[in-house]
Design a protein around this motif. Structure first.
Motif, PDB file in Angstrom:
ATOM      1  N   THR A   7     -22.548  40.417  42.716  1.00 44.09           N
ATOM      2  CA  THR A   7     -23.000  41.082  41.487  1.00 44.09           C
ATOM      3  C   THR A   7     -22.647  42.560  41.544  1.00 44.09           C
ATOM      4  O   THR A   7     -22.051  43.110  40.616  1.00 44.09           O
ATOM      5  CB  THR A   7     -24.517  40.908  41.293  1.00 44.09           C
ATOM      6  OG1 THR A   7     -24.814  39.518  41.141  1.00 44.09           O
ATOM      7  CG2 THR A   7     -25.008  41.678  40.078  1.00 44.09           C
ATOM      8  N   TYR A   8     -23.017  43.201  42.643  1.00 45.19           N
ATOM      9  CA  TYR A   8     -22.735  44.629  42.799  1.00 45.19           C
ATOM     10  C   TYR A   8     -21.234  44.901  42.731  1.00 45.19           C
ATOM     11  O   TYR A   8     -20.787  45.770  41.986  1.00 45.19           O
ATOM     12  CB  TYR A   8     -23.309  45.147  44.126  1.00 45.19           C
ATOM     13  CG  TYR A   8     -22.782  46.516  44.468  1.00 45.19           C
ATOM     14  CD1 TYR A   8     -23.228  47.639  43.767  1.00 45.19           C
ATOM     15  CD2 TYR A   8     -21.807  46.689  45.448  1.00 45.19           C
ATOM     16  CE1 TYR A   8     -22.723  48.893  44.049  1.00 45.19           C
ATOM     17  CE2 TYR A   8     -21.303  47.940  45.738  1.00 45.19           C
ATOM     18  CZ  TYR A   8     -21.762  49.041  45.035  1.00 45.19           C
ATOM     19  OH  TYR A   8     -21.249  50.284  45.308  1.00 45.19           O
ATOM     20  N   GLN A   9     -20.451  44.163  43.498  1.00 47.01           N
ATOM     21  CA  GLN A   9     -19.017  44.415  43.572  1.00 47.01           C
ATOM     22  C   GLN A   9     -18.334  44.199  42.221  1.00 47.01           C
ATOM     23  O   GLN A   9     -17.481  44.996  41.819  1.00 47.01           O
ATOM     24  CB  GLN A   9     -18.373  43.512  44.632  1.00 47.01           C
ATOM     25  CG  GLN A   9     -18.760  43.900  46.038  1.00 47.01           C
ATOM     26  CD  GLN A   9     -18.242  42.928  47.081  1.00 47.01           C
ATOM     27  OE1 GLN A   9     -18.036  41.749  46.812  1.00 47.01           O
ATOM     28  NE2 GLN A   9     -18.045  43.419  48.295  1.00 47.01           N
ATOM     29  N   THR A  10     -18.700  43.142  41.539  1.00 44.75           N
ATOM     30  CA  THR A  10     -18.055  42.836  40.259  1.00 44.75           C
ATOM     31  C   THR A  10     -18.450  43.846  39.192  1.00 44.75           C
ATOM     32  O   THR A  10     -17.589  44.345  38.453  1.00 44.75           O
ATOM     33  CB  THR A  10     -18.402  41.400  39.811  1.00 44.75           C
ATOM     34  OG1 THR A  10     -18.060  40.499  40.870  1.00 44.75           O
ATOM     35  CG2 THR A  10     -17.643  41.021  38.557  1.00 44.75           C
ATOM     36  N   ALA A  11     -19.732  44.164  39.101  1.00 43.95           N
ATOM     37  CA  ALA A  11     -20.177  45.154  38.114  1.00 43.95           C
ATOM     38  C   ALA A  11     -19.532  46.509  38.389  1.00 43.95           C
ATOM     39  O   ALA A  11     -19.085  47.194  37.461  1.00 43.95           O
ATOM     40  CB  ALA A  11     -21.701  45.268  38.134  1.00 43.95           C
ATOM     41  N   VAL A  32     -27.333  46.233  36.025  1.00 45.90           N
ATOM     42  CA  VAL A  32     -26.950  44.970  36.677  1.00 45.90           C
ATOM     43  C   VAL A  32     -26.364  45.269  38.050  1.00 45.90           C
ATOM     44  O   VAL A  32     -26.700  44.617  39.053  1.00 45.90           O
ATOM     45  CB  VAL A  32     -25.960  44.172  35.801  1.00 45.90           C
ATOM     46  CG1 VAL A  32     -25.446  42.946  36.543  1.00 45.90           C
ATOM     47  CG2 VAL A  32     -26.607  43.765  34.476  1.00 45.90           C
ATOM     48  N   GLN A  33     -25.494  46.263  38.125  1.00 43.42           N
ATOM     49  CA  GLN A  33     -24.902  46.664  39.396  1.00 43.42           C
ATOM     50  C   GLN A  33     -25.977  47.046  40.403  1.00 43.42           C
ATOM     51  O   GLN A  33     -25.956  46.609  41.556  1.00 43.42           O
ATOM     52  CB  GLN A  33     -23.957  47.839  39.182  1.00 43.42           C
ATOM     53  CG  GLN A  33     -23.427  48.441  40.471  1.00 43.42           C
ATOM     54  CD  GLN A  33     -22.758  49.771  40.238  1.00 43.42           C
ATOM     55  OE1 GLN A  33     -21.575  49.796  39.996  1.00 43.42           O
ATOM     56  NE2 GLN A  33     -23.510  50.861  40.310  1.00 43.42           N
ATOM     57  N   ASP A  34     -26.931  47.858  39.959  1.00 43.26           N
ATOM     58  CA  ASP A  34     -27.991  48.316  40.862  1.00 43.26           C
ATOM     59  C   ASP A  34     -28.890  47.169  41.310  1.00 43.26           C
ATOM     60  O   ASP A  34     -29.388  47.167  42.436  1.00 43.26           O
ATOM     61  CB  ASP A  34     -28.811  49.432  40.212  1.00 43.26           C
ATOM     62  CG  ASP A  34     -28.040  50.735  40.128  1.00 43.26           C
ATOM     63  OD1 ASP A  34     -26.950  50.844  40.741  1.00 43.26           O
ATOM     64  OD2 ASP A  34     -28.514  51.651  39.427  1.00 43.26           O
ATOM     65  N   TRP A  35     -29.100  46.192  40.429  1.00 44.40           N
ATOM     66  CA  TRP A  35     -29.863  45.002  40.807  1.00 44.40           C
ATOM     67  C   TRP A  35     -29.193  44.335  42.007  1.00 44.40           C
ATOM     68  O   TRP A  35     -29.855  43.901  42.948  1.00 44.40           O
ATOM     69  CB  TRP A  35     -29.946  44.045  39.620  1.00 44.40           C
ATOM     70  CG  TRP A  35     -30.629  42.746  39.905  1.00 44.40           C
ATOM     71  CD1 TRP A  35     -31.974  42.500  39.848  1.00 44.40           C
ATOM     72  CD2 TRP A  35     -30.011  41.506  40.292  1.00 44.40           C
ATOM     73  NE1 TRP A  35     -32.223  41.185  40.172  1.00 44.40           N
ATOM     74  CE2 TRP A  35     -31.033  40.555  40.446  1.00 44.40           C
ATOM     75  CE3 TRP A  35     -28.691  41.113  40.511  1.00 44.40           C
ATOM     76  CZ2 TRP A  35     -30.788  39.240  40.812  1.00 44.40           C
ATOM     77  CZ3 TRP A  35     -28.432  39.798  40.875  1.00 44.40           C
ATOM     78  CH2 TRP A  35     -29.477  38.879  41.019  1.00 44.40           C
ATOM     79  N   GLY A  36     -27.877  44.274  41.963  1.00 42.96           N
ATOM     80  CA  GLY A  36     -27.144  43.691  43.074  1.00 42.96           C
ATOM     81  C   GLY A  36     -27.138  44.580  44.300  1.00 42.96           C
ATOM     82  O   GLY A  36     -27.346  44.120  45.422  1.00 42.96           O
ATOM     83  N   LYS A  37     -26.928  45.850  44.085  1.00 38.70           N
ATOM     84  CA  LYS A  37     -26.814  46.793  45.208  1.00 38.70           C
ATOM     85  C   LYS A  37     -28.112  46.875  46.004  1.00 38.70           C
ATOM     86  O   LYS A  37     -28.102  46.894  47.229  1.00 38.70           O
ATOM     87  CB  LYS A  37     -26.430  48.173  44.686  1.00 38.70           C
ATOM     88  CG  LYS A  37     -26.243  49.210  45.767  1.00 38.70           C
ATOM     89  CD  LYS A  37     -25.772  50.531  45.183  1.00 38.70           C
ATOM     90  CE  LYS A  37     -25.525  51.558  46.268  1.00 38.70           C
ATOM     91  NZ  LYS A  37     -25.042  52.823  45.697  1.00 38.70           N
ATOM     92  N   TYR A  38     -29.230  46.957  45.284  1.00 40.54           N
ATOM     93  CA  TYR A  38     -30.512  47.165  45.948  1.00 40.54           C
ATOM     94  C   TYR A  38     -31.315  45.875  46.092  1.00 40.54           C
ATOM     95  O   TYR A  38     -32.473  45.906  46.509  1.00 40.54           O
ATOM     96  CB  TYR A  38     -31.321  48.229  45.209  1.00 40.54           C
ATOM     97  CG  TYR A  38     -30.595  49.552  45.164  1.00 40.54           C
ATOM     98  CD1 TYR A  38     -30.376  50.281  46.329  1.00 40.54           C
ATOM     99  CD2 TYR A  38     -30.097  50.047  43.971  1.00 40.54           C
ATOM    100  CE1 TYR A  38     -29.698  51.484  46.298  1.00 40.54           C
ATOM    101  CE2 TYR A  38     -29.407  51.258  43.932  1.00 40.54           C
ATOM    102  CZ  TYR A  38     -29.216  51.970  45.095  1.00 40.54           C
ATOM    103  OH  TYR A  38     -28.537  53.149  45.071  1.00 40.54           O
ATOM    104  N   GLU A  39     -30.679  44.743  45.726  1.00 41.54           N
ATOM    105  CA  GLU A  39     -31.310  43.432  45.815  1.00 41.54           C
ATOM    106  C   GLU A  39     -32.711  43.441  45.216  1.00 41.54           C
ATOM    107  O   GLU A  39     -33.687  43.060  45.855  1.00 41.54           O
ATOM    108  CB  GLU A  39     -31.321  42.937  47.266  1.00 41.54           C
ATOM    109  CG  GLU A  39     -29.922  42.744  47.819  1.00 41.54           C
ATOM    110  CD  GLU A  39     -29.882  42.061  49.167  1.00 41.54           C
ATOM    111  OE1 GLU A  39     -30.838  41.354  49.510  1.00 41.54           O
ATOM    112  OE2 GLU A  39     -28.875  42.240  49.862  1.00 41.54           O
TER     113      GLU A  39
END
Length: 113
Positions: free
Chosen positions: A51-55, A76-83
């Motif tokens: 999620t992080y990488q794609t966003a 969305v990116q931050d949701w992935g980055k910070y789980e």
């Protein structure tokens, strides 16, 4: 009809070169919808890294075409980055995906692609 993307930054980058603008539009259509599909699957599967990488990969193009959803994409990116498992990111993802679909349809029509 309201246009859901803008070419101001694209034109600025292309410095008046219509062929380059056409290439950027084609590249948008080749990459962004495919990345959106990957992003959707990553969120649905709670794959935070993907999620992080794609966003993160999508941000420059979403910004350049001014889809108006950059802040949503960053969430969305931050949701992935910070789980951020406790946050339901689906509503933000849906906003991003809808904007990409709308802009893709308009670009296909506007550029005859």
């Amino acid at each position: 009809m309201e246009q859901h993307y803008k070419l101001f930054r694209v034109r600025e980058l292309a410095d008046g070169d219509q062929d380059f603008i056409n290439v950027l539009a084609q590249t948008f259509l080749e990459e962004v919808p495919a990345d959106a599909k990957i992003l959707k699957e990553a969120v649905e599967n709670n794959n935070h890294l993907a999620t992080y990488q794609t966003a993160h990969k999508m941000k420059p193009t979403i910004d350049m075409f001014e889809l108006g959803v950059l802040e949503d994409l960053i969430e969305v990116q931050d949701w992935g980055k910070y789980e951020k498992k406790e946050i339901n990111i689906i509503p933000k993802l849906e906003i991003v995906l809808a904007a990409i679909e709308q802009a893709s349809n308009e670009i296909r029509s506007d550029f005859n692609l």
